[in-house]
Design a protein around this motif. Structure first.
Motif, PDB file in Angstrom:
ATOM      1  N   VAL A 203       0.852  -1.183   0.000  1.00 29.65           N
ATOM      2  CA  VAL A 203       0.000   0.000   0.000  1.00 29.65           C
ATOM      3  C   VAL A 203       0.895   1.243   0.000  1.00 29.65           C
ATOM      4  O   VAL A 203       1.971   1.238   0.588  1.00 29.65           O
ATOM      5  N   ASP A 204       0.458   2.301  -0.649  1.00 27.91           N
ATOM      6  CA  ASP A 204       1.305   3.483  -0.806  1.00 27.91           C
ATOM      7  C   ASP A 204       1.276   4.419   0.389  1.00 27.91           C
ATOM      8  O   ASP A 204       2.261   5.117   0.656  1.00 27.91           O
ATOM      9  N   ALA A 205       0.140   4.486   1.092  1.00 23.21           N
ATOM     10  CA  ALA A 205       0.031   5.434   2.196  1.00 23.21           C
ATOM     11  C   ALA A 205      -1.133   5.048   3.096  1.00 23.21           C
ATOM     12  O   ALA A 205      -1.963   4.193   2.753  1.00 23.21           O
ATOM     13  N   ILE A 206      -1.207   5.713   4.242  1.00 22.63           N
ATOM     14  CA  ILE A 206      -2.262   5.492   5.237  1.00 22.63           C
ATOM     15  C   ILE A 206      -2.869   6.838   5.611  1.00 22.63           C
ATOM     16  O   ILE A 206      -2.146   7.818   5.812  1.00 22.63           O
ATOM     17  N   LEU A 207      -4.201   6.879   5.716  1.00 24.42           N
ATOM     18  CA  LEU A 207      -4.871   8.075   6.227  1.00 24.42           C
ATOM     19  C   LEU A 207      -5.420   7.761   7.616  1.00 24.42           C
ATOM     20  O   LEU A 207      -6.123   6.766   7.794  1.00 24.42           O
ATOM     21  N   LEU A 208      -5.097   8.625   8.572  1.00 25.43           N
ATOM     22  CA  LEU A 208      -5.480   8.406   9.965  1.00 25.43           C
ATOM     23  C   LEU A 208      -6.150   9.633  10.554  1.00 25.43           C
ATOM     24  O   LEU A 208      -5.848  10.760  10.165  1.00 25.43           O
ATOM     25  N   ASN A 209      -7.038   9.409  11.475  1.00 25.32           N
ATOM     26  CA  ASN A 209      -7.577  10.501  12.274  1.00 25.32           C
ATOM     27  C   ASN A 209      -7.855  10.027  13.698  1.00 25.32           C
ATOM     28  O   ASN A 209      -7.156  10.369  14.652  1.00 25.32           O
ATOM     29  N   THR A 210      -8.883   9.165  13.853  1.00 29.35           N
ATOM     30  CA  THR A 210      -9.350   8.783  15.183  1.00 29.35           C
ATOM     31  C   THR A 210      -8.251   8.150  16.030  1.00 29.35           C
ATOM     32  O   THR A 210      -8.144   8.444  17.230  1.00 29.35           O
ATOM     33  N   ALA A 211      -7.438   7.285  15.429  1.00 35.02           N
ATOM     34  CA  ALA A 211      -6.418   6.574  16.204  1.00 35.02           C
ATOM     35  C   ALA A 211      -5.421   7.525  16.849  1.00 35.02           C
ATOM     36  O   ALA A 211      -4.869   7.231  17.918  1.00 35.02           O
ATOM     37  N   ILE A 212      -5.190   8.655  16.218  1.00 32.11           N
ATOM     38  CA  ILE A 212      -4.292   9.651  16.785  1.00 32.11           C
ATOM     39  C   ILE A 212      -5.052  10.607  17.701  1.00 32.11           C
ATOM     40  O   ILE A 212      -4.654  10.854  18.838  1.00 32.11           O
ATOM     41  N   ALA A 213      -6.173  11.136  17.210  1.00 33.40           N
ATOM     42  CA  ALA A 213      -6.920  12.153  17.958  1.00 33.40           C
ATOM     43  C   ALA A 213      -7.453  11.635  19.283  1.00 33.40           C
ATOM     44  O   ALA A 213      -7.545  12.382  20.259  1.00 33.40           O
ATOM     45  N   HIS A 214      -7.814  10.342  19.344  1.00 30.31           N
ATOM     46  CA  HIS A 214      -8.392   9.782  20.560  1.00 30.31           C
ATOM     47  C   HIS A 214      -7.368   9.076  21.453  1.00 30.31           C
ATOM     48  O   HIS A 214      -7.741   8.481  22.468  1.00 30.31           O
ATOM     49  N   ALA A 215      -6.115   9.118  21.101  1.00 36.09           N
ATOM     50  CA  ALA A 215      -5.081   8.539  21.954  1.00 36.09           C
ATOM     51  C   ALA A 215      -4.916   9.395  23.213  1.00 36.09           C
ATOM     52  O   ALA A 215      -5.215  10.588  23.216  1.00 36.09           O
ATOM     53  N   ASN A 216      -4.431   8.792  24.271  1.00 27.78           N
ATOM     54  CA  ASN A 216      -4.180   9.560  25.491  1.00 27.78           C
ATOM     55  C   ASN A 216      -3.140  10.646  25.254  1.00 27.78           C
ATOM     56  O   ASN A 216      -3.212  11.730  25.835  1.00 27.78           O
ATOM     57  N   LYS A 217      -2.182  10.340  24.385  1.00 30.33           N
ATOM     58  CA  LYS A 217      -1.141  11.295  24.023  1.00 30.33           C
ATOM     59  C   LYS A 217      -1.074  11.367  22.497  1.00 30.33           C
ATOM     60  O   LYS A 217      -0.274  10.661  21.871  1.00 30.33           O
ATOM     61  N   PRO A 218      -1.895  12.208  21.868  1.00 25.70           N
ATOM     62  CA  PRO A 218      -1.958  12.260  20.406  1.00 25.70           C
ATOM     63  C   PRO A 218      -0.620  12.535  19.730  1.00 25.70           C
ATOM     64  O   PRO A 218      -0.309  11.917  18.697  1.00 25.70           O
ATOM     65  N   GLN A 219       0.178  13.408  20.279  1.00 26.42           N
ATOM     66  CA  GLN A 219       1.461  13.725  19.661  1.00 26.42           C
ATOM     67  C   GLN A 219       2.372  12.504  19.632  1.00 26.42           C
ATOM     68  O   GLN A 219       3.002  12.189  18.619  1.00 26.42           O
ATOM     69  N   GLN A 220       2.416  11.783  20.745  1.00 26.62           N
ATOM     70  CA  GLN A 220       3.258  10.585  20.818  1.00 26.62           C
ATOM     71  C   GLN A 220       2.737   9.503  19.881  1.00 26.62           C
ATOM     72  O   GLN A 220       3.517   8.797  19.229  1.00 26.62           O
ATOM     73  N   MET A 221       1.409   9.375  19.778  1.00 28.90           N
ATOM     74  CA  MET A 221       0.844   8.383  18.877  1.00 28.90           C
ATOM     75  C   MET A 221       1.123   8.752  17.425  1.00 28.90           C
ATOM     76  O   MET A 221       1.374   7.870  16.579  1.00 28.90           O
TER      77      MET A 221
END
Length: 263
Positions: A203-221
């Protein structure tokens, strides 16, 4: 030669696209986007309109990051609504890119394949560069490619579920059938390991939102996903070993018996 990913002729270094919704605060969103290294940020005028006062601060943050904007038609349930929202987005954000989303079922938010194909044809004929969010159906992929899409965005699993790749076989079939199409897995990726699995498939790329935004530490995720996507891509380029039916010693000794896999 640099290993870039092409979005309708625009070459990008990052293989992570990131969404701008659901973050606890605009500052956390900004920090996560920067940490991800993403060069494309998705947003929807149905949630944030830079022309009204409420969305101006949000829009200023996005502009300050120097990223490419990918407007989406999130929340649209008809061809007419999706086409109208795409045209509004082009006027507001000054881009002919559009992530085309068309909900077919409110239970699992599955894209409507029939309306999606119809709306894609209309928008392509109007000069848009369409990135259609679709299921992992090979036949729908064929129709979209035949219309002129250079990018496909099949789901890994229903949006927001974090279940990862429910049907790796189907995604691999699309990858193998259309090796020259930019393939971006969109929705359902919940863990960095899910992203690695997809990238190892080619696969060429991944699009993410919820997995990062809803993490306890979004920046670290965001940093974790950045590294996992890079690792998965490197593994794909390196060429994984072939699975064996029986154990194979890594350091066989002379005159020591071990099982051979007969041809």
């Amino acid at each position: 030669m640099k290993d870039t990913v092409s979005i309708y002729g625009t070459e990008l270094n990052s293989r992570l696209l990131i969404g701008s919704a659901l973050y606890p605060s605009p500052q956390i969103m900004q920090d996560a986007i920067i940490a991800s290294g993403a060069e494309i940020v998705t947003l929807s005028i149905s949630r944030q309109n830079p022309q009204d006062n409420g969305g101006q601060h949000f829009w200023n943050i996005i502009q300050s990051l120097g990223v490419h904007i990918l407007p989406n038609t999130a929340g649209c349930h008809s061809v007419k609504d999706a086409v109208n929202m795409a045209k509004m987005s082009r006027e507001i954000f000054q881009t002919d890119w559009v992530k085309l989303e068309l909900v077919g079922d409110d239970y699992n938010l599955q894209p409507d394949p029939i309306d999606l194909v119809q709306a894609t044809e209309i928008l392509l004929n109007d000069g848009f560069k369409v990135l259609p969010y679709c299921t992992d159906d090979l036949v729908i992929a064929r129709h979209l490619v035949e219309l002129g899409c250079e990018v496909l965005m099949p789901w890994g699993s229903p949006i927001g579920t974090g279940k990862g790749l429910l049907n790796p076989y189907a995604l691999q079939a699309i990858r193998d059938r259309y090796p020259d199409i930019t393939l971006i897995v969109d929705s359902g990726i919940g863990l960095p390991s899910h992203a690695v699995q997809a990238m190892e498939m080619g696969v060429d790329a991944i699009l993410l939102n919820t997995a990062i935004a809803h993490a306890n530490k979004p920046q670290q995720m965001a940093e974790a996903f950045k590294k996992s996507i890079e690792a998965g891509r490197s593994a794909y380029l390196a060429g994984p070993m072939t699975e064996q039916k029986s154990a194979q010693p890594s350091t066989p000794k002379i005159d020591s018996p071990f099982w051979h896999h007969s041809a």
